[in-house]
Motif scaffolding. Sequence first.
Motif, short mmCIF file in Angstrom:
data_model
loop_
_atom_site.label_atom_id
_atom_site.label_comp_id
_atom_site.label_asym_id
_atom_site.label_seq_id
_atom_site.Cartn_x
_atom_site.Cartn_y
_atom_site.Cartn_z
N TRP A 1 -12.09 -3.47 -36.66
CA TRP A 1 -10.41 -2.20 -35.99
C TRP A 1 -10.43 -3.37 -35.51
O TRP A 1 -10.04 -4.63 -35.13
CB TRP A 1 -11.06 -1.95 -34.92
N GLY A 2 -8.41 -3.24 -35.47
CA GLY A 2 -7.90 -3.89 -34.21
C GLY A 2 -8.00 -3.24 -33.12
O GLY A 2 -8.49 -1.82 -32.72
N SER A 3 -7.95 -4.59 -32.25
CA SER A 3 -8.27 -3.58 -30.73
C SER A 3 -7.97 -2.85 -30.29
O SER A 3 -8.34 -1.97 -29.20
CB SER A 3 -7.75 -4.50 -29.93
N ASN A 4 -6.35 -2.53 -30.47
CA ASN A 4 -5.41 -1.28 -30.16
C ASN A 4 -5.72 -0.37 -29.86
O ASN A 4 -6.78 0.79 -29.64
CB ASN A 4 -3.96 -1.63 -29.54
N SER B 1 -13.05 -8.51 -28.56
CA SER B 1 -12.69 -9.70 -27.69
C SER B 1 -11.19 -9.05 -26.74
O SER B 1 -11.50 -9.71 -26.33
CB SER B 1 -11.48 -9.92 -29.08
N ALA B 2 -11.01 -7.57 -26.49
CA ALA B 2 -10.16 -7.14 -25.24
C ALA B 2 -10.77 -6.89 -24.64
O ALA B 2 -10.95 -5.66 -24.12
CB ALA B 2 -8.78 -6.25 -26.02
N SER C 1 -1.57 -6.30 -29.86
CA SER C 1 -3.27 -7.37 -30.06
C SER C 1 -3.56 -7.06 -28.65
O SER C 1 -2.59 -8.25 -27.82
CB SER C 1 -2.71 -8.84 -30.12
N GLY C 2 -5.06 -6.63 -28.61
CA GLY C 2 -5.50 -6.74 -26.91
C GLY C 2 -6.21 -7.93 -26.77
O GLY C 2 -5.76 -7.86 -25.66
N LEU C 3 -6.60 -8.50 -27.51
CA LEU C 3 -6.70 -9.81 -27.39
C LEU C 3 -5.15 -10.68 -26.69
O LEU C 3 -5.47 -11.43 -26.59
CB LEU C 3 -7.24 -10.47 -28.75
N GLY C 4 -4.63 -10.93 -27.62
CA GLY C 4 -3.07 -11.69 -27.00
C GLY C 4 -3.00 -10.91 -25.66
O GLY C 4 -2.55 -12.35 -24.53
N PHE C 5 -2.49 -9.97 -25.32
CA PHE C 5 -2.24 -9.78 -24.12
C PHE C 5 -3.63 -9.79 -23.01
O PHE C 5 -3.21 -10.82 -21.94
CB PHE C 5 -2.89 -7.63 -23.89
N ALA D 1 -5.79 -5.78 -15.51
CA ALA D 1 -4.53 -6.23 -16.85
C ALA D 1 -4.59 -4.88 -17.44
O ALA D 1 -3.10 -4.60 -18.20
CB ALA D 1 -5.47 -6.83 -18.00
N THR D 2 -4.57 -3.28 -16.71
CA THR D 2 -4.80 -1.99 -17.76
C THR D 2 -4.27 -1.28 -16.33
O THR D 2 -4.08 0.17 -16.72
CB THR D 2 -6.15 -1.62 -17.92
N ASP D 3 -3.76 -1.74 -15.72
CA ASP D 3 -2.82 -0.61 -15.12
C ASP D 3 -1.30 -0.41 -14.73
O ASP D 3 -0.79 -1.65 -15.11
CB ASP D 3 -2.92 -1.75 -13.26
#
Length: 351
Positions: free
Chosen positions: A66-69, A92-93, A179-183, A330-332
């Motif tokens: 899957w893609g992370s998002n 990885s996210a 990208s969740g990883l990128g974030f 980071a999720t706020d």
Amino acid sequence: MRRLAALALASLPLSAPAAELTASFGPEDAARQATVRSTTDIAALGPVIEAYLDTRPNTRILYEQWGSNDLYTLSAADCVAGQAGADLIISSALHHLVDLVNQGCAESYASNATRALPAQLVWRNQLWGVTREPAVMVYNRELLAPEDIPRSRFDLLDLLRPSGSRFAGRVATYDIEDSGLGFLLAFSDSLEATTFGGLMEAFGRSGAVATCCSAEIIDAVTAGRFMVAYNVLGSYALQRAREEERLGVVAPKDYTLVLARAAMIPHGAGSASVAGDLIDYLLSPAGRDELEAQDLIVRLGEEDGAPIEVSGAVETIERRIPLDPTLLVATDDDKREIFVHRWRDAFPQVE
């Protein structure tokens, strides 16, 4: 659970997200079967799962890449619906899984293997770090002279600073919205680096490119479309660099972020026992050997001929991204909106 309910309703598209790729391992008539959803490429984790199943002939693993998002969105929706679409999630996210655990979406599990993990790699007995991967810079060896190779963020800033730099439009990094990883990596940089603001300004001024995926970025650097890419996951970069002489890999000497992909057993998983057994394998000496063979465990400065460049003492440059409540920031929603707005100012070409 209120926040997850809102996220699940707001972020689910008209058509449900779909896996990028799927694969199955083990006999179709196996007595035990588990579904693994992961952001890890099948090509990387598949051989590890096959090695796991070598001594478990009655087990079958259905693997979804899957893609992370999308994985986060689907996992949140499953949690809100009170169902478990997978038996094990590996991402990885890390901030996504920390949030899911915080919202009560995970099962607890403990074993000798999980108890042996350092505090940075386990949270609430519901989240475990199973890999060891640095964030690196990659560059095209044919396009950069040795004196131009960026070995730190300060070096990268120097390359982008001059007016009319030949690196303008030729530097890439992850799109933090795709990208969740990128974030995660950009957010970790903002906490760690005095250079973060300068890099964002330099990226914007020089027309740096934000794009989605490790493979896409690495392919573009290898082909010469980009000269340098920043904050690329080292596991994928190393695998490609072993086969492609044009690709150079650098662990930044000012500091190198190191993450461990996190594993989580969703609440209500039907095959939680298989999921726990697979986690124990990934943390066992045999599992670690298999992960290392796939470059999912990278020890900076200790590789035998690996094409990664490390300057300075490893113990002073590594910065582990911990599995802890820090990642909840980071999720706020409000803080994320501010951060993304700042990032968009640096990459105005991204819509």
